[in-house]
Motif scaffolding. Structure first.
Motif, mmCIF file in Angstrom:
data_model
loop_
_atom_site.group_PDB
_atom_site.id
_atom_site.type_symbol
_atom_site.label_atom_id
_atom_site.label_comp_id
_atom_site.label_asym_id
_atom_site.label_seq_id
_atom_site.Cartn_x
_atom_site.Cartn_y
_atom_site.Cartn_z
ATOM 1 N N GLU A 157 13.164 -27.661 8.907
ATOM 2 C CA GLU A 157 12.944 -26.994 7.619
ATOM 3 C C GLU A 157 14.288 -26.631 6.969
ATOM 4 O OE1 GLU A 157 10.284 -26.535 5.930
ATOM 5 O OE2 GLU A 157 10.335 -24.620 4.859
ATOM 6 N N ARG A 158 15.286 -26.340 7.802
ATOM 7 C CA ARG A 158 16.618 -25.964 7.286
ATOM 8 C C ARG A 158 17.402 -27.172 6.789
ATOM 9 N NH1 ARG A 158 18.190 -22.030 12.019
ATOM 10 N NH2 ARG A 158 16.995 -20.224 11.368
ATOM 11 N N THR A 212 11.401 -25.204 12.651
ATOM 12 C CA THR A 212 12.327 -24.275 11.993
ATOM 13 C C THR A 212 13.626 -24.980 11.630
ATOM 14 O OG1 THR A 212 11.404 -22.548 13.366
ATOM 15 C CG2 THR A 212 13.458 -22.016 12.258
ATOM 16 N N GLU A 213 14.155 -25.766 12.574
ATOM 17 C CA GLU A 213 15.440 -26.439 12.325
ATOM 18 C C GLU A 213 15.285 -27.580 11.317
ATOM 19 O OE1 GLU A 213 18.371 -25.305 13.305
ATOM 20 O OE2 GLU A 213 17.257 -23.637 14.229
ATOM 21 N N PRO A 251 5.724 -25.687 8.538
ATOM 22 C CA PRO A 251 6.970 -25.080 9.033
ATOM 23 C C PRO A 251 6.751 -24.011 10.109
ATOM 24 C CG PRO A 251 6.605 -24.561 6.694
ATOM 25 C CD PRO A 251 5.540 -25.519 7.097
ATOM 26 N N LYS A 252 5.542 -23.483 10.207
ATOM 27 C CA LYS A 252 5.242 -22.528 11.292
ATOM 28 C C LYS A 252 4.109 -23.103 12.143
ATOM 29 C CE LYS A 252 6.719 -18.095 9.504
ATOM 30 N NZ LYS A 252 7.527 -18.540 8.351
ATOM 31 N N GLN A 270 8.004 -24.943 17.547
ATOM 32 C CA GLN A 270 8.538 -23.979 16.571
ATOM 33 C C GLN A 270 10.026 -24.207 16.318
ATOM 34 O OE1 GLN A 270 7.284 -20.275 18.343
ATOM 35 N NE2 GLN A 270 5.133 -20.768 17.949
ATOM 36 N N ILE A 271 10.772 -24.474 17.393
ATOM 37 C CA ILE A 271 12.211 -24.737 17.229
ATOM 38 C C ILE A 271 12.399 -25.973 16.342
ATOM 39 C CG2 ILE A 271 14.346 -25.421 18.411
ATOM 40 C CD1 ILE A 271 13.274 -23.892 20.900
#
Ligand code: PLP
Length: 342
Positions: free
Chosen positions: A270-271, A267-268, A280-281, A263-264
């Motif tokens: 995706e940014r 999420t990162e 992304p999830k 997840q980390i």
């Protein structure tokens, strides 16, 4: 090296090796290896099944189980990107002599309606011209679709539909325990709705080899003979079963860490500018991504130059977290990708 290519990259820990070294052994082929027998009792209970069988690999679990459930002339149903279709060198065709009918999905899980439509398609012309549909295969978690999970509700609906149509259900549970940890459910809850299922000890569980298939006593007896005929019967297998038992006792609960690390990472990523994340999830331990401005192979090579190995699956890179990957490995990976200035 940071090895994110697969959760098969895990190496047996010192504690696991000690457990293996101390294992009491017998002859697995004769059914007299006590360490194997204990493991089988534990896995049968875990999966809510009568009996279990120790096999050298998950691939052989699929071959043996599908052969036991079917006869040549029949058709089995599986998702389009399932491991049995995409990653087993057409072994099912060779070992079982059945056709495979594909169901295409976005995330790896199909619906009751899709299953019914597929059964109808198989039966387009009257019997005996049409092959008989006899088995549905599911993958938990679904590997090539992003480590996605079949929920209990989805599984129940497929199980009811299969029963209404006289089909058996087999689950390729290479990462079933990841699904259980992700959904806070018991493996036996999944086992209850299917005829056979297996777990792999060489993925996130971190053992060097071994997989265990479970089902009814009669089914497992058939599978034992098939395993023997495929050359899968073993001798002092307790040495490896002890590693599997160690994994059962110590490594299930920590799968949660792998999911958090995935997840980390997702999420990162995706940014970041220039990165597209397919999932992304992430539901479990896999993150699929690519660069919008750089060829995916070049991206893989550039990352590898920084001692980070990530696998290629179709048009995406697939990063898989596991017990030899720490959160700081994930941070280092993110730094390396950020520095590429995509
Ligand atoms: C790895 C895997 C298998 C095969 O297991 P092996 O132990 O490598 O033979 C089967 N199905 C899925 C979904 C897998 O990821």
């Amino acid at each position: 090296m940071i090895l994110l290519g697969s959760d098969t990259e895990t190496k047996p820990s010192l504690a696991m090796r000690e457990a293996m070294a101390k294992a009491i052994v017998g002859d697995e082929q004769k059914g007299t290896d006590p360490t194997v027998n204990t493991l089988l009792e534990n896995v049968a209970r875990l999966l809510g099944k009568e009996k279990a069988l120790f096999l050298p690999s998950g691939t052989m679990c699929n071959f043996v189980a599908i052969k036991a459930h079917t006869r040549p002339t029949e058709t089995i149903i599986a998702e389009d990107m399932s491991h049995i279709i995409r990653a087993e060198s057409a072994g099912i065709a060779m070992s079982s002599g059945v056709l495979i009918e594909h169901i295409s999905t976005k995330n790896g899980q199909f619906t009751r309606e899709q299953l019914l439509a597929t059964i109808n398609k198989i039966k387009t012309v009257p019997h005996p011209y049409s092959p008989k549909p006899s088995l549905v295969c599911l993958e938990q978690t679904h590997n090539l679709r992003g480590g996605t999970v079949w929920s209990l509700e989805q599984l129940k609906s497929i199980s009811e539909t299969a029963k209404e149509n006289n089909l058996k259900i087999h689950v390729d549970g290479a990462r079933l325990l990841n699904a259980c940890v992700a959904t806070h459910s018991k493996a036996s809850e999944f086992g209850k709705h299917v005829d056979s299922l297996w777990i792999d000890f060489t993925k996130g569980l971190g053992a060097p080899l071994g997989a265990v298939l479970a089902g009814s006593a009669e089914f497992i007896e058939d599978c034992r003979l098939l395993k023997h005929s495929f050359g899968g019967a073993l001798r002092q297998a307790g040495i490896v079963a002890a590693g599997c038992q160690y994994a059962l006792d110590h490594h299930i609960i920590r799968l949660e860490e792998d999911h958090i690390n995935a997840q980390i990472l997702a999420t990162e990523l995706e940014r970041m500018e220039g990165i597209e994340v397919l999932n992304p999830k992430p539901e479990t331990n896999m993150v699929f991504f690519k660069a919008t401005t750089m060829d995916v192979r070049e991206l893989q090579t550039r990352i590898k130059e920084e001692s980070i190995e990530i696998g290629l699956v179709g048009e995406y890179l697939r990063a898989v977290t596991h017990l030899d990957i720490t959160t700081s490995d994930i941070e280092k990976t993110l730094e390396v990708i950020k520095k590429l200035k995509l």
